[in-house]
Scaffold this motif. Structure first.
Motif, PDB file in Angstrom:
ATOM      1  N   UNK A   8      -7.627  -9.445 -98.754  1.00 54.54           N
ATOM      2  CA  UNK A   8      -7.468  -8.894 -97.650  1.00 54.54           C
ATOM      3  C   UNK A   8      -6.316  -7.948 -97.337  1.00 54.54           C
ATOM      4  N   UNK A   9      -6.816  -7.134 -97.992  1.00 54.31           N
ATOM      5  CA  UNK A   9      -5.519  -5.770 -97.927  1.00 54.31           C
ATOM      6  C   UNK A   9      -5.391  -5.125 -96.763  1.00 54.31           C
ATOM      7  N   UNK A  10      -6.282  -5.314 -95.589  1.00 58.60           N
ATOM      8  CA  UNK A  10      -6.531  -4.989 -94.360  1.00 58.60           C
ATOM      9  C   UNK A  10      -5.149  -5.680 -93.502  1.00 58.60           C
ATOM     10  N   UNK A  11      -5.128  -6.876 -93.879  1.00 54.65           N
ATOM     11  CA  UNK A  11      -3.759  -7.421 -93.445  1.00 54.65           C
ATOM     12  C   UNK A  11      -2.458  -6.863 -93.541  1.00 54.65           C
ATOM     13  N   UNK A  12      -2.347  -6.674 -94.789  1.00 53.58           N
ATOM     14  CA  UNK A  12      -1.247  -5.745 -95.177  1.00 53.58           C
ATOM     15  C   UNK A  12      -0.870  -4.457 -94.500  1.00 53.58           C
ATOM     16  N   UNK A  13      -2.096  -3.753 -94.247  1.00 49.61           N
ATOM     17  CA  UNK A  13      -1.972  -2.501 -93.599  1.00 49.61           C
ATOM     18  C   UNK A  13      -1.712  -2.793 -92.243  1.00 49.61           C
ATOM     19  N   UNK A  14      -2.105  -3.718 -91.631  1.00 49.78           N
ATOM     20  CA  UNK A  14      -1.533  -4.185 -90.080  1.00 49.78           C
ATOM     21  C   UNK A  14      -0.267  -4.566 -90.039  1.00 49.78           C
ATOM     22  N   UNK A  15       0.241  -5.464 -91.231  1.00 44.78           N
ATOM     23  CA  UNK A  15       1.535  -5.454 -91.213  1.00 44.78           C
ATOM     24  C   UNK A  15       2.444  -4.507 -91.479  1.00 44.78           C
ATOM     25  N   UNK A  16       1.881  -3.505 -92.201  1.00 48.45           N
ATOM     26  CA  UNK A  16       2.701  -2.159 -92.414  1.00 48.45           C
ATOM     27  C   UNK A  16       2.780  -1.480 -91.035  1.00 48.45           C
ATOM     28  N   UNK A  17       2.035  -1.396 -90.400  1.00 46.05           N
ATOM     29  CA  UNK A  17       1.742  -0.581 -89.021  1.00 46.05           C
ATOM     30  C   UNK A  17       2.888  -1.233 -87.978  1.00 46.05           C
ATOM     31  N   UNK A  46       4.061   2.595 -98.507  1.00 41.52           N
ATOM     32  CA  UNK A  46       3.199   1.792 -99.075  1.00 41.52           C
ATOM     33  C   UNK A  46       1.977   2.406 -99.917  1.00 41.52           C
ATOM     34  N   UNK A  47       2.091   1.956-101.302  1.00 39.50           N
ATOM     35  CA  UNK A  47       1.293   2.235-102.224  1.00 39.50           C
ATOM     36  C   UNK A  47       0.139   1.178-102.848  1.00 39.50           C
ATOM     37  N   UNK A  48      -1.109   1.450-102.717  1.00 39.33           N
ATOM     38  CA  UNK A  48      -2.216   0.637-103.007  1.00 39.33           C
ATOM     39  C   UNK A  48      -2.543   1.117-104.424  1.00 39.33           C
ATOM     40  N   UNK A  49      -2.572   0.309-105.320  1.00 37.70           N
ATOM     41  CA  UNK A  49      -3.249   0.494-106.774  1.00 37.70           C
ATOM     42  C   UNK A  49      -4.485  -0.510-106.963  1.00 37.70           C
ATOM     43  N   UNK A  50      -5.479   0.180-107.093  1.00 37.13           N
ATOM     44  CA  UNK A  50      -6.783  -0.537-107.123  1.00 37.13           C
ATOM     45  C   UNK A  50      -8.071  -0.016-106.809  1.00 37.13           C
ATOM     46  N   UNK A  51      -8.936  -0.466-106.599  1.00 37.31           N
ATOM     47  CA  UNK A  51     -10.136   0.170-105.761  1.00 37.31           C
ATOM     48  C   UNK A  51     -11.190  -0.855-105.859  1.00 37.31           C
ATOM     49  N   UNK A 110     -13.532   1.860 -98.370  1.00 39.20           N
ATOM     50  CA  UNK A 110     -13.675   2.615 -97.161  1.00 39.20           C
ATOM     51  C   UNK A 110     -13.099   2.066 -95.725  1.00 39.20           C
ATOM     52  N   UNK A 111     -13.323   0.694 -95.728  1.00 36.97           N
ATOM     53  CA  UNK A 111     -12.528   0.116 -94.602  1.00 36.97           C
ATOM     54  C   UNK A 111     -11.100   0.204 -94.541  1.00 36.97           C
ATOM     55  N   UNK A 112     -10.466   0.068 -95.766  1.00 36.33           N
ATOM     56  CA  UNK A 112      -9.107   0.387 -95.706  1.00 36.33           C
ATOM     57  C   UNK A 112      -8.733   1.786 -95.442  1.00 36.33           C
ATOM     58  N   UNK A 113      -9.410   2.621 -95.787  1.00 34.27           N
ATOM     59  CA  UNK A 113      -9.227   4.319 -95.616  1.00 34.27           C
ATOM     60  C   UNK A 113      -9.243   4.392 -94.057  1.00 34.27           C
ATOM     61  N   UNK A 114     -10.444   3.820 -93.549  1.00 37.44           N
ATOM     62  CA  UNK A 114     -10.480   3.929 -92.177  1.00 37.44           C
ATOM     63  C   UNK A 114      -9.357   3.506 -91.222  1.00 37.44           C
ATOM     64  N   UNK A 115      -8.976   2.510 -91.585  1.00 38.47           N
ATOM     65  CA  UNK A 115      -7.958   1.731 -90.958  1.00 38.47           C
ATOM     66  C   UNK A 115      -6.670   2.896 -90.857  1.00 38.47           C
ATOM     67  N   UNK A 116      -6.352   3.247 -92.162  1.00 35.41           N
ATOM     68  CA  UNK A 116      -5.260   4.134 -92.296  1.00 35.41           C
ATOM     69  C   UNK A 116      -5.501   5.381 -91.427  1.00 35.41           C
ATOM     70  N   UNK A 117      -6.621   5.988 -91.435  1.00 33.82           N
ATOM     71  CA  UNK A 117      -6.889   7.221 -90.675  1.00 33.82           C
ATOM     72  C   UNK A 117      -7.003   6.841 -88.966  1.00 33.82           C
ATOM     73  N   UNK A 118      -7.390   5.637 -88.734  1.00 32.31           N
ATOM     74  CA  UNK A 118      -7.537   5.454 -87.136  1.00 32.31           C
ATOM     75  C   UNK A 118      -6.250   5.326 -86.624  1.00 32.31           C
ATOM     76  N   UNK A 119      -5.088   4.653 -87.693  1.00 35.12           N
ATOM     77  CA  UNK A 119      -3.685   4.541 -87.324  1.00 35.12           C
ATOM     78  C   UNK A 119      -2.768   5.474 -87.536  1.00 35.12           C
ATOM     79  N   UNK A 120      -3.409   6.575 -88.221  1.00 35.47           N
ATOM     80  CA  UNK A 120      -2.320   7.647 -88.649  1.00 35.47           C
ATOM     81  C   UNK A 120      -1.221   7.272 -89.539  1.00 35.47           C
ATOM     82  N   UNK A 121      -1.611   6.242 -90.449  1.00 31.90           N
ATOM     83  CA  UNK A 121      -0.556   5.751 -91.438  1.00 31.90           C
ATOM     84  C   UNK A 121      -0.591   6.613 -92.448  1.00 31.90           C
ATOM     85  N   UNK A 122       0.412   7.691 -92.234  1.00 30.93           N
ATOM     86  CA  UNK A 122       0.453   8.963 -93.349  1.00 30.93           C
ATOM     87  C   UNK A 122       1.435   8.520 -94.560  1.00 30.93           C
ATOM     88  N   UNK A 123       2.101   7.545 -94.482  1.00 26.80           N
ATOM     89  CA  UNK A 123       2.819   6.987 -95.641  1.00 26.80           C
ATOM     90  C   UNK A 123       2.128   5.845 -96.408  1.00 26.80           C
TER      91      UNK A 123
END
Length: 385
Positions: A231-240, A251-256, A261-274
């Motif tokens: 559920x790393x998408x929850x982490x991205x929303x907590x970050x935002x 925020x650093x994400x290690x893995x794959x 693709x979903x996680x990268x889309x969330x980052x792109x859609x929300x301009x999470x450039x860090x």
């Protein structure tokens, strides 16, 4: 010298994941003066095959088991006709109960001795395989919370019947043990926490990392398979949420994995450039050690070894309340445990990052952290006698 106890560990594959890692750690730590160790990998594949200790006798399963670790939907999506036939044959044997006789046939092809102890390293099919063998003592290792995710739900009667032939169930946390007892109606079980490869973590910190990715300021990290369970998408929303409230940090994400693709889309859609995707790392520990906070956002776990690895690396942990964590973290001293919801994760994340001085104090405290490997190893050896 007395005869060594002969142990057979049974796993379906050795892909990069929690089961294979803790299995390799256990096999590496058992006293070779006391134990003669073999490991049967039913489908001999996976990155962690290379990390099986050199003193372990590795046995390869027969072709009958080549799809044991492959989901049917994955085979269908790939239109792999040969694998599809093999998988359907395996499922037929399991659904009809004929698998019990077939296991005896396949075992004779690859196993030519009787073991004192046989341990099914992954619940489910490995449990069934071990139950219908002729080892003197049969053990089932439970490493996930079955109330949250029942891997055996399509073959419950088969597994329940097999469990009647198992002498002992070992769970990696008390929460996991209670869930397993409830789901399968068993009474025989004990809790033994997972061993940690402490030296590997410490050496990883000393080796360092390939590039100076960690930036100035607050740094948060997660290491996980990119899988719905994590559920790393929850982490991205907590970050935002924290960034929106004025807490700038990295925020650093290690893995794959499949959810990337979903996680990268969330980052792109929300301009999470860090937010930085670092890919898989053989040595994530140096990155963890350089960060201020490790976050585990999983929906369910058994005993997440990465939590204790983070503590060994000297980094406090924020985790959702999943199986095992109450045994792993002293709250407000080594980190925080929050309820397993997005809103609770957001609130806990904000609390942790709002207290950089407390994070620093925790890092200082964790310099003296010691994981009780010796005690845990003795518990395993007692069971294997």
């Amino acid at each position: 010298m007395t005869n060594k106890t002969k142990i057979l560990f049974v796993n379906d594959e050795m892909e990069m994941g929690g089961v294979a890692r803790v299995l390799n750690t256990l096999m590496a730590n058992l006293d070779t003066d006391k134990f003669d160790i073999s490991c049967l990998v039913l489908h001999k594949t996976g990155m962690l095959l290379s990390e099986i200790p050199s003193h372990v006798n590795v046995i390869e399963g027969t072709p009958f088991f080549n799809t044991i670790d492959r989901p049917l939907i994955d085979i269908l999506n790939r239109m792999d006709i040969k694998a599809l036939f093999s998988k359907l044959r395996l499922l037929f044997y399991m659904k009809t109960g004929l698998i019990k006789k077939r296991i005896l046939i396949e075992r004779k092809k690859i196993i030519n001795e009787t073991y004192d102890v046989e341990l099914a390293a992954k619940e489910g099919f490995c449990t069934v395989f071990t139950a219908y063998g002729d080892s003197k003592k049969k053990i089932n290792w439970v490493l996930t919370d079955y109330k949250q995710n029942n891997y055996s739900k399509n073959h419950m009667s088969l597994v329940i019947e097999a469990l009647q032939k198992i002498d002992m169930n070992i769970a990696d946390s008390e929460d996991v043990l209670q869930s397993f007892k409830e789901v399968f109606g068993i009474t025989r079980g004990i809790t033994i926490h997972n061993l940690m490869d402490i030296e590997k973590v410490k050496q990883g910190i000393q080796i360092g990392y390939e590039d100076a990715i960690v930036q100035p300021g607050l740094n948060v990290i997660a290491v996980a398979r990119f899988h719905p369970q994590k559920s790393l998408e929850r982490l991205l929303y907590a970050y935002k949420n924290a960034v929106d409230k004025g807490i700038e940090h990295n925020l650093y994400l290690i893995g794959g994995g499949e959810t990337e693709p979903l996680l990268r889309q969330i980052v792109k859609d929300n301009n999470l450039n860090r937010v930085f995707f670092l890919g898989y790392k053989q040595n994530p520990y140096a990155y963890i050690a350089k960060c201020d906070l490790f976050v585990l956002s999983s929906l369910y776990e058994g005993f997440a070894t990465i939590i204790n690895e983070s503590l060994i690396a000297g980094t406090p942990v924020l985790t959702t309340r999943v199986g095992g964590v109450s045994d792993q973290i002293v709250e407000d001293y080594q980190g925080w445990i929050v309820e397993n919801t997005l809103e609770a994760l957001k609130a806990g994340y904000l609390t942790a990052l709002s207290k950089p001085d407390k994070l620093n104090d925790m890092k200082q405290t964790l310099k003296s952290y010691e994981y009780p490997n010796d005690k845990i190893l003795k518990q395993f050896e007692e069971v294997f006698k």
